[in-house]
Design a protein around this motif. Structure first.
Motif, PDB file in Angstrom:
ATOM      1  N   GLY A  66      26.617  30.643 -30.949  1.00 45.84           N
ATOM      2  CA  GLY A  66      25.471  31.277 -30.340  1.00 45.84           C
ATOM      3  C   GLY A  66      24.528  30.284 -29.698  1.00 45.84           C
ATOM      4  N   GLU A  67      23.481  30.821 -29.064  1.00 46.17           N
ATOM      5  CA  GLU A  67      22.539  29.983 -28.340  1.00 46.17           C
ATOM      6  C   GLU A  67      21.846  28.986 -29.271  1.00 46.17           C
ATOM      7  N   ARG A  68      21.457  29.429 -30.467  1.00 44.80           N
ATOM      8  CA  ARG A  68      20.743  28.532 -31.373  1.00 44.80           C
ATOM      9  C   ARG A  68      21.633  27.362 -31.794  1.00 44.80           C
ATOM     10  N   THR A  69      22.901  27.649 -32.119  1.00 47.63           N
ATOM     11  CA  THR A  69      23.822  26.589 -32.528  1.00 47.63           C
ATOM     12  C   THR A  69      24.068  25.615 -31.386  1.00 47.63           C
ATOM     13  N   LEU A  70      24.289  26.147 -30.181  1.00 45.25           N
ATOM     14  CA  LEU A  70      24.550  25.279 -29.037  1.00 45.25           C
ATOM     15  C   LEU A  70      23.328  24.419 -28.706  1.00 45.25           C
ATOM     16  N   SER A  71      22.160  25.013 -28.816  1.00 43.52           N
ATOM     17  CA  SER A  71      20.935  24.264 -28.555  1.00 43.52           C
ATOM     18  C   SER A  71      20.805  23.100 -29.543  1.00 43.52           C
ATOM     19  N   ARG A  72      21.124  23.367 -30.803  1.00 43.88           N
ATOM     20  CA  ARG A  72      21.063  22.308 -31.814  1.00 43.88           C
ATOM     21  C   ARG A  72      22.099  21.224 -31.522  1.00 43.88           C
ATOM     22  N   LEU A  73      23.292  21.631 -31.053  1.00 44.60           N
ATOM     23  CA  LEU A  73      24.344  20.663 -30.759  1.00 44.60           C
ATOM     24  C   LEU A  73      23.957  19.743 -29.598  1.00 44.60           C
ATOM     25  N   PHE A  74      23.278  20.275 -28.590  1.00 43.27           N
ATOM     26  CA  PHE A  74      22.845  19.430 -27.477  1.00 43.27           C
ATOM     27  C   PHE A  74      21.966  18.295 -27.984  1.00 43.27           C
ATOM     28  N   ARG A  75      21.042  18.622 -28.867  1.00 42.98           N
ATOM     29  CA  ARG A  75      20.135  17.590 -29.373  1.00 42.98           C
ATOM     30  C   ARG A  75      20.857  16.616 -30.296  1.00 42.98           C
ATOM     31  N   ALA A  76      21.752  17.145 -31.158  1.00 45.65           N
ATOM     32  CA  ALA A  76      22.415  16.293 -32.144  1.00 45.65           C
ATOM     33  C   ALA A  76      23.529  15.447 -31.524  1.00 45.65           C
ATOM     34  N   ASP A  77      24.297  16.033 -30.609  1.00 51.09           N
ATOM     35  CA  ASP A  77      25.473  15.360 -30.066  1.00 51.09           C
ATOM     36  C   ASP A  77      25.155  14.519 -28.836  1.00 51.09           C
ATOM     37  N   LEU A  78      24.217  15.005 -28.011  1.00 56.03           N
ATOM     38  CA  LEU A  78      23.935  14.341 -26.740  1.00 56.03           C
ATOM     39  C   LEU A  78      22.560  13.688 -26.685  1.00 56.03           C
ATOM     40  N   GLY A  79      21.730  13.934 -27.686  1.00 56.90           N
ATOM     41  CA  GLY A  79      20.428  13.290 -27.722  1.00 56.90           C
ATOM     42  C   GLY A  79      19.436  13.830 -26.718  1.00 56.90           C
ATOM     43  N   MET A  80      19.662  15.026 -26.202  1.00 57.86           N
ATOM     44  CA  MET A  80      18.732  15.646 -25.260  1.00 57.86           C
ATOM     45  C   MET A  80      18.881  17.159 -25.337  1.00 57.86           C
ATOM     46  N   THR A  81      17.903  17.852 -24.788  1.00 61.96           N
ATOM     47  CA  THR A  81      17.964  19.309 -24.795  1.00 61.96           C
ATOM     48  C   THR A  81      18.918  19.801 -23.707  1.00 61.96           C
ATOM     49  N   PHE A  82      19.268  21.078 -23.796  1.00 60.04           N
ATOM     50  CA  PHE A  82      20.137  21.662 -22.774  1.00 60.04           C
ATOM     51  C   PHE A  82      19.520  21.558 -21.377  1.00 60.04           C
ATOM     52  N   PRO A  83      18.250  21.916 -21.152  1.00 58.54           N
ATOM     53  CA  PRO A  83      17.681  21.756 -19.806  1.00 58.54           C
ATOM     54  C   PRO A  83      17.690  20.306 -19.325  1.00 58.54           C
ATOM     55  N   GLN A  84      17.450  19.354 -20.221  1.00 59.25           N
ATOM     56  CA  GLN A  84      17.473  17.941 -19.819  1.00 59.25           C
ATOM     57  C   GLN A  84      18.875  17.523 -19.384  1.00 59.25           C
ATOM     58  N   TRP A  85      19.893  17.951 -20.141  1.00 59.53           N
ATOM     59  CA  TRP A  85      21.264  17.577 -19.793  1.00 59.53           C
ATOM     60  C   TRP A  85      21.673  18.203 -18.465  1.00 59.53           C
ATOM     61  N   ARG A  86      21.302  19.467 -18.265  1.00 58.88           N
ATOM     62  CA  ARG A  86      21.674  20.127 -17.004  1.00 58.88           C
ATOM     63  C   ARG A  86      20.986  19.451 -15.815  1.00 58.88           C
ATOM     64  N   THR A  87      19.725  19.071 -15.970  1.00 57.30           N
ATOM     65  CA  THR A  87      19.032  18.368 -14.886  1.00 57.30           C
ATOM     66  C   THR A  87      19.704  17.029 -14.601  1.00 57.30           C
ATOM     67  N   GLN A  88      20.097  16.310 -15.654  1.00 53.85           N
ATOM     68  CA  GLN A  88      20.777  15.028 -15.459  1.00 53.85           C
ATOM     69  C   GLN A  88      22.111  15.231 -14.735  1.00 53.85           C
ATOM     70  N   LEU A  89      22.853  16.254 -15.120  1.00 52.52           N
ATOM     71  CA  LEU A  89      24.118  16.563 -14.446  1.00 52.52           C
ATOM     72  C   LEU A  89      23.871  16.844 -12.964  1.00 52.52           C
ATOM     73  N   ARG A  90      22.852  17.628 -12.658  1.00 51.17           N
ATOM     74  CA  ARG A  90      22.563  17.964 -11.262  1.00 51.17           C
ATOM     75  C   ARG A  90      22.140  16.736 -10.468  1.00 51.17           C
ATOM     76  N   LEU A  91      21.382  15.844 -11.090  1.00 51.44           N
ATOM     77  CA  LEU A  91      20.991  14.613 -10.394  1.00 51.44           C
ATOM     78  C   LEU A  91      22.202  13.718 -10.125  1.00 51.44           C
ATOM     79  N   HIS A  92      23.118  13.643 -11.076  1.00 49.05           N
ATOM     80  CA  HIS A  92      24.340  12.875 -10.857  1.00 49.05           C
ATOM     81  C   HIS A  92      25.121  13.438  -9.672  1.00 49.05           C
ATOM     82  N   GLN A  93      25.264  14.759  -9.648  1.00 49.72           N
ATOM     83  CA  GLN A  93      26.007  15.376  -8.547  1.00 49.72           C
ATOM     84  C   GLN A  93      25.265  15.190  -7.230  1.00 49.72           C
ATOM     85  N   ALA A  94      23.945  15.269  -7.263  1.00 48.81           N
ATOM     86  CA  ALA A  94      23.154  15.076  -6.046  1.00 48.81           C
ATOM     87  C   ALA A  94      23.360  13.674  -5.486  1.00 48.81           C
TER      88      ALA A  94
END
Length: 252
Positions: free
Chosen positions: A183-211
């Motif tokens: 679910g959303e809560r579990t995935l949100s927790r995984l973003f912080r624990a596994d990637l060290g950032m929130t879901f919106p932060q990771w998506r913005t970083q992905l978009r900047l890389h592609q840009a």
């Protein structure tokens, strides 16, 4: 950092100091050195991928690749790849993980001089290396790292976004579409624990890389904005300026 140990990765004992001219989207397959390496795109843009994620470097940045790190290079736009090999006794940056370094005019000229002139072991060459190492030690590190997920549920969600960075669905909908089984809560927790950032932060970083990749191959700014998921060119320009300190137009 866990090393990217692909079974077929080539072992190149020395990290050579040289210049390689790469066409857009041309890559250098997975390999690793016994030396540290600085990789700099004098033109175009360069990305380096390890098992910990991807780092990107336009002409205002350089990549630090520690000894033993299995990595792949890829060029975006016609790229002059300047590589400087450094013995492990020289470690001007953290020896345990790659990093992106800000490249000012002096550091740029030092890298170009090192790669364009033969290493003849002369006193002048040794002095050049000393100055280069000094500049690397004081160069700011830049947050241009897109971390790679290790949790399979998170990897499924990230794969959907990597295929289409403009996908604007929320985390719950993306998780359902990816069949993540969380679910959303579990995935949100995984973003912080596994990637060290929130879901919106990771998506913005992905978009900047592609840009950055799209800009490097000459894609117009407005097209980049829409293909990467921003609602308007002005919204994209604002995020880009805050991330890199200049506009996409200036970047081009």
């Amino acid at each position: 950092m866990q090393k990217f140990r692909q079974p077929d990765a080539e072992h190149r004992p020395r990290a050579l100091t040289n210049v390689n001219r790469l066409d857009t989207h041309v890559g250098i397959p997975a390999h690793h050195h016994d030396d540290h390496q600085i990789a700099y795109a004098g033109s175009g843009m360069l990305s380096v991928t390890t098992d910990a994620g991807t780092w990107v470097a336009p002409t205002t940045r350089a990549l630090w690749i520690p000894a033993g790190t299995v990595h792949e290079h890829r060029a975006y736009g016609r790229t002059d790849l300047h590589c400087v090999g450094l013995p492990t006794r020289h470690a001007p940056l953290p020896p345990d993980r790659p990093a992106v370094i800000a490249v000012g005019p002096l550091l740029r000229e030092l890298i170009l001089a090192c790669t364009r002139e033969p290493d003849d072991g002369s006193p002048a060459r040794r002095r050049l290396l000393v100055v280069l190492l000094d500049r690397l030690r004081v160069s700011p590190l830049q947050p241009l790292h897109l971390p790679a997920p290790t949790d399979p549920r998170l990897a499924a969600v990230c794969a959907v976004l990597e295929a289409d960075p403009a996908d604007g669905r929320g985390l719950a909908a993306l998780g359902a579409a990816a069949g993540a089984g969380a679910g959303e809560r579990t995935l949100s927790r995984l973003f912080r624990a596994d990637l060290g950032m929130t879901f919106p932060q990771w998506r913005t970083q992905l978009r900047l890389h592609q840009a950055l990749r799209l800009l490097a191959v000459g894609t117009p700014v407005t097209a980049v904005a829409h293909r990467c998921g921003w609602s308007s060119a002005s919204a994209f320009i604002d995020v880009f300026r805050r991330a890199f300190g200049h506009t996409p137009g200036t970047h081009l």
